[in-house]
Scaffold this motif. Structure first.
Motif, PDB file in Angstrom:
ATOM      1  N   UNK A 131      64.860  -0.103   0.519  1.00 37.23           N
ATOM      2  CA  UNK A 131      64.871  -0.456  -0.559  1.00 37.23           C
ATOM      3  C   UNK A 131      66.227  -0.572  -1.551  1.00 37.23           C
ATOM      4  N   UNK A 132      67.402  -0.134  -0.586  1.00 33.51           N
ATOM      5  CA  UNK A 132      68.676  -0.378  -1.440  1.00 33.51           C
ATOM      6  C   UNK A 132      69.226  -1.896  -0.972  1.00 33.51           C
ATOM      7  N   UNK A 133      69.848  -2.261  -1.958  1.00 39.75           N
ATOM      8  CA  UNK A 133      70.733  -3.612  -1.761  1.00 39.75           C
ATOM      9  C   UNK A 133      71.881  -3.526  -0.496  1.00 39.75           C
ATOM     10  N   UNK A 134      72.336  -4.515  -0.119  1.00 39.40           N
ATOM     11  CA  UNK A 134      73.117  -4.539   0.850  1.00 39.40           C
ATOM     12  C   UNK A 134      74.682  -3.964   0.107  1.00 39.40           C
ATOM     13  N   UNK A 135      75.396  -3.189   0.749  1.00 37.22           N
ATOM     14  CA  UNK A 135      76.618  -2.724   0.174  1.00 37.22           C
ATOM     15  C   UNK A 135      77.736  -2.785   1.372  1.00 37.22           C
ATOM     16  N   UNK A 136      79.050  -2.914   0.973  1.00 36.71           N
ATOM     17  CA  UNK A 136      79.969  -2.939   1.937  1.00 36.71           C
ATOM     18  C   UNK A 136      81.259  -2.572   1.486  1.00 36.71           C
ATOM     19  N   UNK A 137      82.348  -2.710   2.382  1.00 41.03           N
ATOM     20  CA  UNK A 137      83.600  -2.398   2.193  1.00 41.03           C
ATOM     21  C   UNK A 137      84.634  -3.408   2.592  1.00 41.03           C
ATOM     22  N   UNK A 138      85.464  -3.907   1.918  1.00 40.34           N
ATOM     23  CA  UNK A 138      86.469  -4.886   2.176  1.00 40.34           C
ATOM     24  C   UNK A 138      87.519  -4.145   3.216  1.00 40.34           C
ATOM     25  N   UNK A 139      87.616  -4.808   4.375  1.00 45.13           N
ATOM     26  CA  UNK A 139      88.487  -4.203   5.442  1.00 45.13           C
ATOM     27  C   UNK A 139      89.689  -5.030   5.538  1.00 45.13           C
ATOM     28  N   UNK A 140      89.444  -6.161   5.203  1.00 45.92           N
ATOM     29  CA  UNK A 140      90.776  -7.055   5.355  1.00 45.92           C
ATOM     30  C   UNK A 140      90.701  -8.269   4.222  1.00 45.92           C
ATOM     31  N   UNK A 141      91.917  -8.464   3.716  1.00 44.94           N
ATOM     32  CA  UNK A 141      92.026  -9.583   2.852  1.00 44.94           C
ATOM     33  C   UNK A 141      92.495 -10.861   3.531  1.00 44.94           C
ATOM     34  N   UNK A 142      91.573 -11.704   3.738  1.00 48.48           N
ATOM     35  CA  UNK A 142      92.114 -12.972   4.801  1.00 48.48           C
ATOM     36  C   UNK A 142      93.083 -13.869   3.866  1.00 48.48           C
ATOM     37  N   UNK A 143      92.658 -14.241   2.832  1.00 46.96           N
ATOM     38  CA  UNK A 143      93.656 -15.224   2.087  1.00 46.96           C
ATOM     39  C   UNK A 143      93.453 -14.757   0.352  1.00 46.96           C
ATOM     40  N   UNK A 144      94.641 -14.792   0.029  1.00 50.07           N
ATOM     41  CA  UNK A 144      94.589 -14.688  -1.469  1.00 50.07           C
ATOM     42  C   UNK A 144      94.304 -15.984  -2.394  1.00 50.07           C
ATOM     43  N   UNK A 145      93.200 -15.851  -3.451  1.00 48.49           N
ATOM     44  CA  UNK A 145      93.025 -17.073  -4.133  1.00 48.49           C
ATOM     45  C   UNK A 145      94.319 -17.541  -4.896  1.00 48.49           C
ATOM     46  N   UNK A 146      94.824 -16.420  -5.439  1.00 46.63           N
ATOM     47  CA  UNK A 146      96.278 -16.945  -5.982  1.00 46.63           C
ATOM     48  C   UNK A 146      96.849 -15.652  -6.137  1.00 46.63           C
ATOM     49  N   UNK A 147      98.304 -15.937  -6.553  1.00 47.80           N
ATOM     50  CA  UNK A 147      99.275 -14.857  -6.507  1.00 47.80           C
ATOM     51  C   UNK A 147     100.096 -14.833  -7.922  1.00 47.80           C
TER      52      UNK A 147
END
Length: 712
Positions: A131-147
């Motif tokens: 009954x719970x929605x899928x949850x997660x955790x960021x383990x790696x930033x692959x590519x920044x959208x902008x800096x």
């Protein structure tokens, strides 16, 4: 085994999640209760007993399994996925995966690991409880959208912070004093993130470029460009390369081309255009048929693949049209000079020539390089006057072209094309760029004449290449495709349109197109025109660039491409290169490589459209800034859970009435029916309803306009 008192449910729940997190964070290695306790730094015997109870309870619930006596493991292994961060205003995010059938993954703020909106990230997805929605955790930033971000510099005595304009950038950027680059307090600038220490709440940045005083027209327009990732100038290397291209056209180059310098040729463009990338030639053939030539600036002749000019044009992808300026894809020497089909000058072109009979049937076609000498530069208004008065320069040519265009247009609509006539808002600006008035740009026969011949060229070029090769050995090409609308989106729109008395027949693509065209015709000039047109467009799929040979639904063409605007669109440059390659007997090029180029072009097109919209929103806010308290009639153009958008009928400026500001009842959103409803009195405000509003507040920095409802 446990002798301790039961903890309160809420504490137990938190501890349970921490226990499950330990398995996820340790690669689902089997662990006993002592190992779990150690990893949680729990030493108290009673608390360790509680952890043992949790392990047993979660095994009973089939979240864990006992893989050997006293050792436990998650039943559902964690999975790693990649996706794009879609940040919410509370600092949490949803990770949008590449799989359209996969639900978005929720990530709590503390588990984002400094990921920012739009970043490409790797996430691990927790074992899902029932009954719970899928949850997660960021383990790696692959590519920044902008800096890089636009915003305001805030100085104190020993340090500075930078407040980004982007509402989805929730962190201020810390600027060391040595990285201020001369920026003063309150100035608008561009900052670049240079570091984000592991434990730091804020990223560290430097001021890269000072834009100017907040509220100044040039400052704000340049800030919009920077915000959407468009450079404010061309690199010196690119300018140098453009300046070093020779002006003259050699006799040897002319000898390689069809010489059309003695054939009647002219351009038709907006009165303020400087880059003329298409011209029409016209002549009557000996057999009584007509030859119409669509001559397009031969940009690929001047831009060498992989040169600095070519790389810059590819990166930009498109010219950007803000309210008061054009930011060209190519340096001015090319866009307004060498490549622009200016009158009374020899110009190099890539052309599509068509022999047409009286009924606009295509008898023959030819594609290749030409040289032209335009006789006249027309504005749309001048051509429209010739059409309406039947008098003026090149009267016979223009009237015949208009006649043929009408037949082509009629045929297109009979085949199932959809006519979306949206109203285009233009601003009258003073010498400082401040809006003094608003007017609606009309599309008349002169605009449609040019459009129909450009559509013809684009379609026929695409058909020509699509016939090359067979089956899986079809030749790779850059197409412009447009999917048919999703049935549920269309059904929702049809339901809404029916409230205004418009019927949408959804039995077949042709019937959908026919009924949409009737609607567009009927609604023209009515107050609900913009709402219905924008909703209809939103129910459609988005057109994209791709190497895949699917059709263009909106135009009802089996094959379509963009061939006619290489000065302002990079995909057209690719089309010219590929067409020339195939005309000279070249073999098919690598599809995977070109598909990546197409994806980039589609992304840059969307980014340019967003920047253009932002400039319109800014000018609307600026226009209404001096009209606080004024009352207008408007049409409800959008509804959300926190308010309703209203578009003023008179000037098309759009603002929001917040639900909390409507005092006569408590209103909630009925999303399915595009309306808000008062909970006690059941008063309904629907999309398309006419209401009276008062201009309440304008926030120029946020490009935000607030209205209040004037109730009867």
């Amino acid at each position: 085994m446990s002798k301790h008192k039961k903890k309160s449910p809420s504490i137990n729940q938190v501890l349970t999640q921490l226990v499950l997190d330990i398995f996820e964070q340790n690669g689902n290695t089997p662990l006993n209760y002592k190992q779990v306790s150690a990893k949680l730094n729990v030493r108290d015997p009673e608390a360790r007993d509680t952890i043992y109870d949790i392990l047993k309870e979660e095994t009973f619930k089939q979240v864990l399994k006992e893989v050997s006596p006293g050792k436990f493991q998650l039943i559902e292994l964690k999975t790693f996925i990649e996706g794009t961060v879609d940040l919410t205003t509370d600092g949490s995010a949803f990770i949008v995966t590449d799989d359209p059938d996969e639900n978005d993954i929720y990530v709590a703020p503390r588990k984002l690991r400094n990921a920012l909106n739009g970043d490409r990230v790797k996430v691990y997805v927790y074992a899902k409880s029932k009954g719970r929605r899928k949850e997660g955790e960021v383990i790696e930033i692959l590519q920044r959208a902008k800096m890089e971000f636009t915003g305001i510099v805030k100085l104190s005595e020993h340090y500075a912070f930078f407040i980004p304009d982007d509402r989805k950038m929730l962190h201020d950027i810390f600027i060391p004093m040595a990285e201020l680059n001369g920026a003063k307090n309150g100035i608008k600038a561009i900052a670049e993130i240079i570091d984000w220490p592991a434990q730091a709440k804020n990223p560290v940045g430097r001021i890269k470029h000072i834009l100017g005083v907040q509220g100044d027209n040039d400052t704000e327009m340049n800030a919009i460009l920077a915000e959407y990732g468009f450079p404010l100038s061309f690199p010196a290397e690119v300018e140098h390369e453009a300046e070093s291209i020779a002006d003259d056209i050699t006799p040897q180059e002319i000898a390689k081309r069809k010489d059309y310098r003695d054939v009647t040729t002219f351009t038709i463009d907006p009165f303020d255009a400087k880059d003329f990338d298409d011209a029409l030639s016209f002549k009557i053939l000996e057999n009584g048929n007509y030859e119409v030539g669509v001559h397009i600036a031969d940009v690929s002749h001047y831009i060498i693949p992989d040169s600095a000019l070519d790389k810059e044009a590819f990166d930009r992808g498109t010219s950007v049209y803000l309210v008061d300026r054009v930011i060209p894809m190519l340096p001015e020497r090319l866009s307004n000079g060498l490549c622009s089909l200016r009158p009374n000058e020899d110009k190099l072109c890539f052309a599509a020539l068509f022999e047409l009979d009286e009924k606009a049937n295509i008898i023959s076609e030819w594609f290749g390089k030409t040289v032209i000498h335009s006789n006249r530069r027309f504005t749309y208004e001048e051509v429209q006057q010739v059409i309406e008065t039947k008098e003026g320069d090149y009267r016979d040519e223009i009237l015949k072209l208009n006649e043929l265009a009408y037949i082509l247009r009629e045929r297109k609509f009979k085949a199932g094309a959809i006519s979306f006539e949206t109203t285009e808002v233009k601003f009258r600006l003073d010498e400082k760029g401040k809006p003094t008035g608003v007017y609606i740009k009309e599309r008349k026969d002169a605009h449609k004449l040019i459009e129909d011949f450009m559509l013809l060229a684009n379609r026929k070029v695409a058909e020509f290449v699509s016939k090359k090769g067979k089956g899986q050995h079809k030749y790779t090409f850059v197409y412009r495709t447009h999917d048919s609308p999703k049935p549920d989106a269309l059904a929702s729109f049809a339901n809404f349109a029916s409230r205004f008395g418009y019927k949408i027949n959804t039995k077949s693509d042709k019937e959908i197109a026919r009924s949409l065209n009737y609607l567009m015709e009927d609604v023209e000039g009515k107050k609900e025109q913009n709402v219905l047109t924008h909703l209809a467009i939103r129910s459609m799929a988005k057109a994209i660039y791709t190497t895949k040979t699917s059709s263009h639904y909106g135009l009802a063409f089996d094959h379509y491409t963009h061939f006619t605007s290489p000065i302002r669109r990079y995909p057209d440059v690719m089309v010219h290169r590929l067409l020339e390659h195939y005309l000279h007997g070249g073999q098919s090029v690598n599809a995977e490589h070109y598909e990546k180029l197409c994806q980039h072009a589609s992304q840059m097109e969307k980014r340019a459209a967003d920047a253009e919209r932002a400039s319109v929103k800014y000018k609307q806010a600026e226009f209404l800034q001096d009209q606080i308290g004024e009352v207008y009639s408007g049409v409800i153009s959008g509804v959300t859970e926190w308010g309703m958008y209203v578009e003023i009928i008179e000037n098309k400026c759009e603002g929001m009435i917040r639900l909390r500001d409507i005092s006569d009842d408590f209103y909630t959103l009925d999303e399915k029916n595009y309306q808000i409803i008062g909970q006690r009195k059941k008063k309904v405000y629907r999309l398309g309803d006419e209401v009276k509003i008062r201009v309440k507040n304008v926030d120029l920095a946020k490009k935000q306009i607030d209205f209040s409802l004037v109730q009867d």
